[in-house]
Write a protein that holds these residues in place. Structure first.
Motif, PDB file in Angstrom:
ATOM      1  N   ASP A  40      -0.295  19.354   5.397  1.00  0.00           N
ATOM      2  CA  ASP A  40      -0.912  20.065   4.124  1.00  0.00           C
ATOM      3  C   ASP A  40      -2.233  20.555   4.893  1.00  0.00           C
ATOM      4  O   ASP A  40      -2.866  20.078   5.623  1.00  0.00           O
ATOM      5  CB  ASP A  40      -1.465  18.908   3.245  1.00  0.00           C
ATOM      6  CG  ASP A  40      -2.357  19.627   2.139  1.00  0.00           C
ATOM      7  OD1 ASP A  40      -1.646  20.226   1.118  1.00  0.00           O
ATOM      8  OD2 ASP A  40      -3.381  19.774   2.234  1.00  0.00           O
ATOM      9  N   VAL A  41      -2.312  21.851   4.551  1.00  0.00           N
ATOM     10  CA  VAL A  41      -3.494  22.750   5.265  1.00  0.00           C
ATOM     11  C   VAL A  41      -4.850  22.342   4.912  1.00  0.00           C
ATOM     12  O   VAL A  41      -5.550  22.239   5.837  1.00  0.00           O
ATOM     13  CB  VAL A  41      -3.029  24.163   5.085  1.00  0.00           C
ATOM     14  CG1 VAL A  41      -3.411  24.528   3.501  1.00  0.00           C
ATOM     15  CG2 VAL A  41      -3.809  25.149   6.001  1.00  0.00           C
ATOM     16  N   ILE A  42      -4.863  22.041   3.892  1.00  0.00           N
ATOM     17  CA  ILE A  42      -6.370  21.616   3.542  1.00  0.00           C
ATOM     18  C   ILE A  42      -6.496  20.085   4.027  1.00  0.00           C
ATOM     19  O   ILE A  42      -7.578  19.819   4.796  1.00  0.00           O
ATOM     20  CB  ILE A  42      -6.293  21.548   2.055  1.00  0.00           C
ATOM     21  CG1 ILE A  42      -6.367  22.987   1.483  1.00  0.00           C
ATOM     22  CG2 ILE A  42      -8.052  20.716   1.647  1.00  0.00           C
ATOM     23  CD1 ILE A  42      -6.673  22.707  -0.034  1.00  0.00           C
ATOM     24  N   ASP A  43      -5.815  19.076   4.203  1.00  0.00           N
ATOM     25  CA  ASP A  43      -5.832  17.883   4.820  1.00  0.00           C
ATOM     26  C   ASP A  43      -6.120  17.955   5.932  1.00  0.00           C
ATOM     27  O   ASP A  43      -6.834  17.444   6.934  1.00  0.00           O
ATOM     28  CB  ASP A  43      -4.825  17.038   4.448  1.00  0.00           C
ATOM     29  CG  ASP A  43      -4.617  16.578   2.986  1.00  0.00           C
ATOM     30  OD1 ASP A  43      -5.639  16.903   2.133  1.00  0.00           O
ATOM     31  OD2 ASP A  43      -3.540  16.089   2.359  1.00  0.00           O
ATOM     32  N   GLN A  58     -14.065  27.526   0.793  1.00  0.00           N
ATOM     33  CA  GLN A  58     -15.159  28.580   1.298  1.00  0.00           C
ATOM     34  C   GLN A  58     -14.467  29.361   2.349  1.00  0.00           C
ATOM     35  O   GLN A  58     -14.586  30.626   2.272  1.00  0.00           O
ATOM     36  CB  GLN A  58     -16.263  28.153   1.374  1.00  0.00           C
ATOM     37  CG  GLN A  58     -17.418  29.107   1.481  1.00  0.00           C
ATOM     38  CD  GLN A  58     -18.866  28.552   1.515  1.00  0.00           C
ATOM     39  OE1 GLN A  58     -19.148  27.157   1.541  1.00  0.00           O
ATOM     40  NE2 GLN A  58     -19.986  29.378   1.371  1.00  0.00           N
ATOM     41  N   ASN A  59     -14.290  28.785   3.525  1.00  0.00           N
ATOM     42  CA  ASN A  59     -13.815  29.386   4.733  1.00  0.00           C
ATOM     43  C   ASN A  59     -12.705  30.344   4.319  1.00  0.00           C
ATOM     44  O   ASN A  59     -12.559  31.500   4.849  1.00  0.00           O
ATOM     45  CB  ASN A  59     -13.610  28.448   5.855  1.00  0.00           C
ATOM     46  CG  ASN A  59     -14.780  27.691   6.088  1.00  0.00           C
ATOM     47  OD1 ASN A  59     -16.165  28.274   6.120  1.00  0.00           O
ATOM     48  ND2 ASN A  59     -14.784  26.655   6.922  1.00  0.00           N
ATOM     49  N   SER A  60     -11.802  29.803   3.786  1.00  0.00           N
ATOM     50  CA  SER A  60     -10.391  30.493   3.106  1.00  0.00           C
ATOM     51  C   SER A  60     -10.849  31.732   2.753  1.00  0.00           C
ATOM     52  O   SER A  60     -10.245  32.715   2.901  1.00  0.00           O
ATOM     53  CB  SER A  60      -9.317  29.313   2.552  1.00  0.00           C
ATOM     54  OG  SER A  60      -9.153  28.495   3.319  1.00  0.00           O
ATOM     55  N   GLU A  61     -11.547  31.807   1.644  1.00  0.00           N
ATOM     56  CA  GLU A  61     -12.045  32.826   0.896  1.00  0.00           C
ATOM     57  C   GLU A  61     -12.490  33.940   1.847  1.00  0.00           C
ATOM     58  O   GLU A  61     -12.470  35.210   1.559  1.00  0.00           O
ATOM     59  CB  GLU A  61     -12.829  32.584  -0.318  1.00  0.00           C
ATOM     60  CG  GLU A  61     -13.262  33.700  -1.050  1.00  0.00           C
ATOM     61  CD  GLU A  61     -12.159  34.366  -1.639  1.00  0.00           C
ATOM     62  OE1 GLU A  61     -12.331  35.715  -2.018  1.00  0.00           O
ATOM     63  OE2 GLU A  61     -11.022  33.859  -1.797  1.00  0.00           O
ATOM     64  N   ALA A  62     -13.290  33.581   2.693  1.00  0.00           N
ATOM     65  CA  ALA A  62     -13.870  34.522   3.680  1.00  0.00           C
ATOM     66  C   ALA A  62     -12.968  35.222   4.736  1.00  0.00           C
ATOM     67  O   ALA A  62     -12.860  36.382   4.684  1.00  0.00           O
ATOM     68  CB  ALA A  62     -14.958  33.600   4.564  1.00  0.00           C
ATOM     69  N   ILE A  63     -12.004  34.278   5.059  1.00  0.00           N
ATOM     70  CA  ILE A  63     -10.921  35.093   5.798  1.00  0.00           C
ATOM     71  C   ILE A  63      -9.929  35.984   4.806  1.00  0.00           C
ATOM     72  O   ILE A  63      -9.627  36.917   5.391  1.00  0.00           O
ATOM     73  CB  ILE A  63      -9.798  33.694   6.549  1.00  0.00           C
ATOM     74  CG1 ILE A  63     -10.846  32.944   7.383  1.00  0.00           C
ATOM     75  CG2 ILE A  63      -8.763  34.104   6.726  1.00  0.00           C
ATOM     76  CD1 ILE A  63      -9.941  31.718   7.901  1.00  0.00           C
ATOM     77  N   MET A  76      -3.566  32.305   0.126  1.00  0.00           N
ATOM     78  CA  MET A  76      -3.816  30.677   0.058  1.00  0.00           C
ATOM     79  C   MET A  76      -3.133  29.888  -0.780  1.00  0.00           C
ATOM     80  O   MET A  76      -3.074  28.725  -0.680  1.00  0.00           O
ATOM     81  CB  MET A  76      -5.207  30.583   0.054  1.00  0.00           C
ATOM     82  CG  MET A  76      -6.113  31.421   0.982  1.00  0.00           C
ATOM     83  SD  MET A  76      -5.680  31.185   2.756  1.00  0.00           S
ATOM     84  CE  MET A  76      -6.875  32.335   3.588  1.00  0.00           C
ATOM     85  N   GLN A  77      -2.737  30.429  -1.790  1.00  0.00           N
ATOM     86  CA  GLN A  77      -2.000  29.687  -2.804  1.00  0.00           C
ATOM     87  C   GLN A  77      -0.436  29.459  -2.447  1.00  0.00           C
ATOM     88  O   GLN A  77       0.180  28.366  -2.684  1.00  0.00           O
ATOM     89  CB  GLN A  77      -1.795  30.374  -4.175  1.00  0.00           C
ATOM     90  CG  GLN A  77      -3.201  30.514  -4.949  1.00  0.00           C
ATOM     91  CD  GLN A  77      -3.797  29.361  -5.164  1.00  0.00           C
ATOM     92  OE1 GLN A  77      -3.199  28.358  -5.765  1.00  0.00           O
ATOM     93  NE2 GLN A  77      -5.198  29.323  -4.677  1.00  0.00           N
ATOM     94  N   TYR A 114       3.918  33.686   7.605  1.00  0.00           N
ATOM     95  CA  TYR A 114       3.306  32.608   7.551  1.00  0.00           C
ATOM     96  C   TYR A 114       1.932  32.643   6.578  1.00  0.00           C
ATOM     97  O   TYR A 114       1.649  31.597   5.903  1.00  0.00           O
ATOM     98  CB  TYR A 114       2.711  32.284   8.969  1.00  0.00           C
ATOM     99  CG  TYR A 114       1.814  31.040   9.247  1.00  0.00           C
ATOM    100  CD1 TYR A 114       2.465  29.508   8.677  1.00  0.00           C
ATOM    101  CD2 TYR A 114       1.132  30.726  10.465  1.00  0.00           C
ATOM    102  CE1 TYR A 114       1.989  28.505   8.985  1.00  0.00           C
ATOM    103  CE2 TYR A 114       0.556  29.463  10.686  1.00  0.00           C
ATOM    104  CZ  TYR A 114       0.787  28.475   9.868  1.00  0.00           C
ATOM    105  OH  TYR A 114       0.159  27.385  10.096  1.00  0.00           O
ATOM    106  N   PHE A 115       1.233  33.760   6.731  1.00  0.00           N
ATOM    107  CA  PHE A 115       0.048  33.645   6.315  1.00  0.00           C
ATOM    108  C   PHE A 115       0.108  34.443   4.623  1.00  0.00           C
ATOM    109  O   PHE A 115      -0.656  34.036   3.751  1.00  0.00           O
ATOM    110  CB  PHE A 115      -0.970  34.526   6.917  1.00  0.00           C
ATOM    111  CG  PHE A 115      -1.555  33.707   8.205  1.00  0.00           C
ATOM    112  CD1 PHE A 115      -2.063  32.397   8.102  1.00  0.00           C
ATOM    113  CD2 PHE A 115      -1.188  34.344   9.386  1.00  0.00           C
ATOM    114  CE1 PHE A 115      -2.531  31.975   9.282  1.00  0.00           C
ATOM    115  CE2 PHE A 115      -1.784  33.663  10.507  1.00  0.00           C
ATOM    116  CZ  PHE A 115      -2.465  32.436  10.629  1.00  0.00           C
TER     117      PHE A 115
END
Length: 207
Positions: A40-43, A58-63, A76-77, A114-115
């Protein structure tokens, strides 16, 4: 690094015919020991960097925002897991032996898968489909993946770069001598390319 590549390519487009540029993509794994099932990416990020889930988001939103500014979609979803990328690097190594433009197209397709699409880029069927989508021979890609071909060559390249101090992405090496690290702004890459492309002429005049 999708951000680094987008920024670099936009800088190359700005420079145009003022410099002759040939891109070669080298293998580098941020998580070489990652299990086949992925995580899991968050974990994963919480454990790896010792930060909170809120900080990860927060970092993911900046990216995501930085990517959008450069024309790249980070969803990210959809990207729920982080996957082992070694076989994708084997495929990229094979693509380099076929055609540099196809290697570049494959790199872009893998980053999108991937992204943007949240695909499992360790899955062989997905990799074959992605390779075929950029004009590479799908059956030959399947053979490469099934056989373990290029595994030693990829590991050798990885060890070369990590042994020479490369520990993060993006790490962009110009003319095998000049290193720029990090997802720098387009302007910085453009400035570096113009300076380096002018250097041989300056050296010739000095001689």
């Amino acid at each position: 690094c999708a951000i680094g590549l987008q920024s670099l390519e936009q800088a190359i487009a700005r420079v145009g015919d003022a410099a002759r540029i040939e891109l070669h993509f080298q293998p580098f794994e941020l998580n070489p020991g990652l299990a086949e099932a992925g995580e899991d990416v968050i974990d994963h990020l919480v454990e790896k960097y010792g930060i909170s889930e809120a900080q990860v988001k927060q970092n993911s939103e900046a990216i995501r925002t930085r990517g959008a500014d450069l024309g790249f979609v980070f969803d990210m979803q959809r990207r729920r897991r982080i996957w082992n990328t070694f076989d994708a690097h084997r495929l990229l190594h094979w693509a380099e032996t076929q055609d540099l433009d196809r290697q570049r197209a494959l790199k872009h397709a893998l980053l999108r898968a991937y992204f943007s699409d949240g695909e499992n880029v360790s899955d062989h069927e997905a990799l074959v489909r992605i390779a075929a989508s950029v004009g590479l021979d799908g059956e030959r890609a399947r053979e490469v993946l099934a056989s373990g071909e290029y595994a030693d060559a990829v590991r050798e390249r990885e060890q070369f770069y990590t042994g020479n101090g490369i520990s993060a992405v993006p790490s962009i090496i110009f003319n095998e001598r000049h290193l720029i690290q990090g997802g720098q702004p387009v302007e910085q890459f453009e400035r570096a390319i113009r300076q380096l492309s002018a250097a041989p002429a300056a050296e010739a005049r000095d001689a």
